[in-house]
Design a protein around this motif. Structure first.
Motif, mmCIF file in Angstrom:
data_model
loop_
_atom_site.group_PDB
_atom_site.id
_atom_site.type_symbol
_atom_site.label_atom_id
_atom_site.label_comp_id
_atom_site.label_asym_id
_atom_site.label_seq_id
_atom_site.Cartn_x
_atom_site.Cartn_y
_atom_site.Cartn_z
ATOM 1 N N ALA A 126 0.848 -1.204 0.000
ATOM 2 C CA ALA A 126 0.000 0.000 0.000
ATOM 3 C C ALA A 126 0.877 1.244 0.000
ATOM 4 O O ALA A 126 2.060 1.183 0.318
ATOM 5 N N ASP A 127 0.237 2.350 -0.355
ATOM 6 C CA ASP A 127 0.902 3.647 -0.268
ATOM 7 C C ASP A 127 0.568 4.266 1.086
ATOM 8 O O ASP A 127 -0.471 4.919 1.247
ATOM 9 N N ILE A 128 1.428 4.039 2.057
ATOM 10 C CA ILE A 128 1.227 4.650 3.387
ATOM 11 C C ILE A 128 2.254 5.778 3.462
ATOM 12 O O ILE A 128 3.307 5.654 4.080
ATOM 13 N N GLY A 184 4.273 18.735 -8.865
ATOM 14 C CA GLY A 184 3.279 18.493 -7.813
ATOM 15 C C GLY A 184 3.699 17.481 -6.774
ATOM 16 O O GLY A 184 3.176 17.463 -5.663
ATOM 17 N N ARG A 185 4.646 16.619 -7.126
ATOM 18 C CA ARG A 185 4.957 15.530 -6.194
ATOM 19 C C ARG A 185 6.053 15.868 -5.198
ATOM 20 O O ARG A 185 6.392 15.031 -4.364
ATOM 21 N N GLY A 186 6.537 17.106 -5.261
ATOM 22 C CA GLY A 186 7.485 17.526 -4.228
ATOM 23 C C GLY A 186 6.871 17.361 -2.841
ATOM 24 O O GLY A 186 7.576 17.129 -1.857
ATOM 25 N N LYS A 224 11.567 4.984 -3.347
ATOM 26 C CA LYS A 224 11.053 5.367 -4.670
ATOM 27 C C LYS A 224 11.268 6.849 -4.896
ATOM 28 O O LYS A 224 11.562 7.560 -3.937
ATOM 29 N N HIS A 225 11.147 7.347 -6.090
ATOM 30 C CA HIS A 225 10.984 6.650 -7.367
ATOM 31 C C HIS A 225 12.345 6.704 -8.010
ATOM 32 O O HIS A 225 12.811 7.794 -8.354
ATOM 33 N N PHE A 226 12.941 5.556 -8.189
ATOM 34 C CA PHE A 226 14.344 5.441 -8.545
ATOM 35 C C PHE A 226 14.525 5.539 -10.058
ATOM 36 O O PHE A 226 14.125 4.651 -10.770
ATOM 37 N N SER A 302 8.440 -2.190 -10.691
ATOM 38 C CA SER A 302 8.207 -1.047 -11.591
ATOM 39 C C SER A 302 7.199 -0.134 -10.908
ATOM 40 O O SER A 302 6.532 -0.532 -9.965
ATOM 41 N N ASP A 303 7.052 1.084 -11.381
ATOM 42 C CA ASP A 303 5.901 1.877 -10.950
ATOM 43 C C ASP A 303 4.710 1.406 -11.797
ATOM 44 O O ASP A 303 4.846 0.585 -12.714
ATOM 45 N N TYR A 304 3.565 1.943 -11.497
ATOM 46 C CA TYR A 304 2.285 1.543 -12.082
ATOM 47 C C TYR A 304 2.320 1.580 -13.624
ATOM 48 O O TYR A 304 2.333 2.669 -14.207
HETATM 49 C C1 NOJ Z 1 1.958 5.512 -8.958
HETATM 50 C C2 NOJ Z 1 2.857 6.341 -8.088
HETATM 51 O O1 NOJ Z 1 3.825 6.991 -8.888
HETATM 52 C C3 NOJ Z 1 3.567 5.547 -7.009
HETATM 53 O O2 NOJ Z 1 4.173 6.450 -6.130
HETATM 54 C C4 NOJ Z 1 2.609 4.665 -6.271
HETATM 55 O O3 NOJ Z 1 3.292 3.945 -5.275
HETATM 56 C C5 NOJ Z 1 1.916 3.739 -7.265
HETATM 57 N N1 NOJ Z 1 1.174 4.545 -8.228
HETATM 58 C C6 NOJ Z 1 0.968 2.749 -6.582
HETATM 59 O O4 NOJ Z 1 -0.116 3.404 -6.050
#
Ligand code: NOJ
Length: 761
Positions: A126-128, A184-186, A224-226, A302-304
């Motif tokens: 999960a994304d916590i 935006g992701r800063g 992440k995100h490498f 990988s990312d999504y």
């Molecule tokens: C895309 C995002 O870039 C990443 O940070 C996230 O972990 C994944 N989606 C999974 O939700």
């Protein structure tokens, strides 16, 4: 390498409690955790797996549980749960992410360990990012505390709640350095500075993973995100990154490395390309550097749909090609595209992918599941009762309140307008964020909710003696005017003694895919601020934001400004603690506030150019924009307290630092104010002449010191040769004799106290 030096330096120079942690025996345990043990049974298991089962162990999908968080967050994901259960039985799935809690996890895990051929447990991810149910300040806000130990503690609570709800693996920490505020992701990361970002990356890994991987109070971290996702051109999310290897190594790679050194055993490849090669297909990055040079033993996801996206990048011709490229580059596990389970078996049969390489990746994933204790007890983190009983405990909320107030940065406080009195004054709370449970938790929260969070109005009313002294008026929506809204706001301001103007960005204005071309306040709110300012009432601006902003007009000119980001569950209480002086603000900016949007990317550690133009003199044919110098309105490291802090008595132990020695620099820091204060004392250096040009300043250490009224303390730092290294002409760590400037200062652009020394051969 630079990054081990960061740890050593932090320990030596006391960058707060995190440094002590980095040097502690518990850390030694975690470093052992950075090693992946592959037990014998994993090898036996791999020997019994079909190619399809192997590819299945490398395939991760968003949870399809009806109404599940993942389906809502990532719209194209599948919501056919029976199909996902069948894939589990068929060994076609290694795990799912962003599912909905322990009940779902129990159903799926039962299918995996009772009904699949090899009974391999699933892993739940999960994304916590900054809390599970109790939501802490967004990561960028928390970095403002300059207190990595705080981040370790909030990460620990997040793990306690989430691991109690069935989650084994966290897609955090996000370690991307962000130097362009349009991006935006800063908001999810550690700001513009690599040292600060590294200390927070390590602290978060420690908090998430603890010292025992099998504990049901901890989970696996994912760096992440490498790599260099935050270096996107124009701050446009997902955009191209074109960067020198030197800047990559000196700036962008450091926080990831710190996360791995702290023991993180998984990594997520980033969406962006790096100098022409997508990170997901980048063998140099994922294999030569990560595994070869850094010795990373965990697994890479990988990312999504990142693998599939290499088709659009123009780097792979189709899905089969993308799977082959990503896998051979070093992506062990594919997220969401399904390409690995679709193509890897055939790629092995055709000889394009060696089966031994496939086995290695499968072994890594199974070993991670083993380390997490899933083979011993696949249900160790799955318990519906515990999920509830751990959720939002008072002690967790107390950590949220503490981290909230420590994340607030006092940008300006003319005439000591703050703190406000608790009684005897009428306060008008004005603005779209004055009241209501919206925009409290921040843009990237899967399981927490604004509905459980304390609004500003609630926090303020709880802090004042007379509830009737508060009037709250919206005045404007975030991006839209309200008919008659400004008139109501002006009337409220006129009837009050003080205005608290709660304005800024909604949480939807930062986060993934939320880059902004102009980082100013939306016009309707600027109009509101201008009208309220005309009343002449003293205004405290309470900013809500996911990035550094370019402040204008009445907002910029307000006598008091608090940067409060998104503070999570305890937002209103944390802000009230600072507004009314229960807590003297101690936050410092982790990202520079520019004068104008057009300065982006603006960061303090820039180069001088051949024609520098320091503020405030504007000269022609110099590096400046028309009308403004290229400095910050509020630079990195800036933040005031309710004390009155002065720096004096710079001292240095000698004029020169021999290559094998050390030098001590110190300054006296005095609080001559009437209130106690916590000052973040910062050490910067500048290497005057190098075979490669050096930034105007680089943060080398900091220390947060508490000073009672009238108290003064000598703050001492130690510098060694290794602190002066940079990546030289050959892109290897280099150090050169010569003159160095050194500052002990309250921000990256403040003079503080200053001296020089020679590094001698
Ligand atoms: C895309 C995002 O870039 C990443 O940070 C996230 O972990 C994944 N989606 C999974 O939700």
């Amino acid at each position: 390498m630079l990054d081990t030096r960061i740890s050593r330096r932090a320990a030596l120079m006391g960058a707060g409690a995190a440094a002590a942690w980095l040097a502690s025996p518990a850390r030694a345990l975690l470093q052992a955790a950075g090693r992946m043990e592959v037990p014998g049974f994993v090898n036996d298991l791999v020997g019994r797996m079909t190619l399809e089962e192997k590819a299945g162990q490398l395939s991760l999908m968003a949870s399809a549980w009806g109404g599940g968080a993942a389906a809502a967050l990532n719209p194209p994901s599948d919501s056919n749960f029976p199909k996902q259960l069948e894939e589990t039985r068929q060994g076609q799935l290694t795990g799912v992410f962003n599912g909905n809690g322990a009940r779902m996890a129990r159903i799926m895990q039962t299918a995996a360990v009772k009904e699949s051929r090899l009974k391999i447990p699933l892993i739940f991810a999960a994304d916590i990012i900054h809390g599970h149910r109790t939501i802490f300040p967004v990561p960028l806000a928390e970095v403002s505390s300059f207190e990595p130990e705080l981040a370790r503690r909030t990460a620990e609570v997040a793990a306690f709640e989430a691991a109690g709800a069935g989650i084994d693996w966290n897609f955090a920490p996000m370690c991307d350095v962000a130097r362009d505020q349009r991006w935006g992701r800063g908001v999810e990361g550690g700001g513009e500075d690599p040292l600060l970002g590294s200390l927070f990356a390590a602290a978060r890994v420690h908090g998430f993973q603890g010292s025992d991987f099998k504990s049901n109070e901890h989970f696996l971290a994912c760096v992440k995100h490498f790599a260099a996702y935050g270096a996107a051109e124009a701050g446009l999310d997902y955009n191209t990154v074109d960067i020198s290897e030197r800047t990559l190594r000196e700036v962008y790679l450091r926080p990831y490395k710190a996360g791995f050194d702290a023991g993180a055993l998984s990594a997520m490849a980033s969406f962006n390309e790096i100098s022409g090669i997508p990170a997901t297909g980048n063998h140099w990055l994922l294999t030569d550097l990560l595994r070869g040079e850094w010795g990373f033993q965990g697994f890479v996801v990988s990312d999504y749909t990142g693998d599939e996206e290499m088709i659009k990048h123009g780097y792979a011709k189709d899905g089969r090609d993308a799977a082959r490229i990503a896998f051979l580059a070093g992506v062990d596990m594919s997220m969401q595209s399904g390409l690995y389970r679709m193509y890897l078996p055939d790629l092995v049969r055709s000889g394009e992918v060696p089966e031994a390489t496939l086995n290695t990746s499968v072994r890594r994933v199974l070993a991670a599941k083993h380390m997490l204790g899933l083979f011993e007890d696949p249900f160790r983190r799955i318990d519906e009762k515990r999920e509830k009983s751990r959720s939002m405990l008072p002690r967790s909320r107390a950590v949220a309140r503490e981290s909230g107030r420590k994340s607030i940065v006092l940008l300006k406080n003319e005439g000591d307008l703050l703190p406000l009195p608790r009684s005897g004054k009428k306060i008008a709370l004005i603005g779209p964020f004055a009241s209501g449970q919206h925009d409290l938790v921040g843009p990237w929260v899967v399981y927490g909710s604004d509905a459980n969070a304390v609004s500003l109005e609630t926090g303020v009313r709880a802090a004042v003696a007379d509830k009737n002294s508060i009037i709250a008026v919206e005045g404007s929506k975030v991006e839209q005017a309200i008919p008659g809204g400004i008139d109501q706001a002006v009337a409220a301001a006129q009837a009050a003694d003080i205005v608290v103007l709660a304005i800024g960005e909604s949480q939807g204005m930062s986060g993934e895919a939320q880059s902004r071309a102009d980082i100013v306040l939306p016009k309707p709110q600027q109009d509101l601020a201008e009208a309220v300012a005309k009343t002449g009432k003293p205004i405290v601006v309470v900013l809500k934001h996911g990035r550094a902003l370019a402040l204008e007009g009445a907002v910029k000119d307000a006598p008091a400004i608090l940067a409060t980001w998104f503070l999570g569950t305890e937002t209103g209480n944390s802000i009230a603690d600072v507004l009314f002086g229960a807590y003297s603000p101690s936050g410092r900016l982790p990202a520079s506030f520019p004068h104008l949007s057009g300065q982006q990317p603006y960061f303090y550690a820039h180069k001088t150019t051949g024609r520098p133009n320091p503020d405030p003199k504007l000269d022609d044919y110099k590096a400046r924009f028309r009308g403004i110098t290229n400095t910050a309105l509020y630079p990195f490291g800036h933040g005031l307290t309710y004390g009155k802090i002065a720096y004096s008595d710079f001292a240095i132990s000698g004029p020169s630092l021999p290559m094998t020695g050390e030098i001590s620099v110190s300054a006296r820091v005095t609080n001559s104010g009437k209130r106690a204060a916590e000052e973040v004392v910062q050490l910067y250096i500048h290497d005057r002449v190098g075979s490669v040009t050096r930034p105007v300043r680089e943060l080398k250490a900091f220390r947060k010191v508490k000073l009672e009224p009238g108290q003064s303390e000598v703050v001492r730092f130690t510098l060694k040769r290794d602190d002066l290294l940079f990546y030289g002409v050959a892109n290897t760590p280099t150090v050169e004799p010569g003159t160095f400037d050194v500052w002990i200062a309250p921000s990256a652009e403040a003079e503080g106290v200053h001296g020089t020394f020679e590094l001698t051969a």
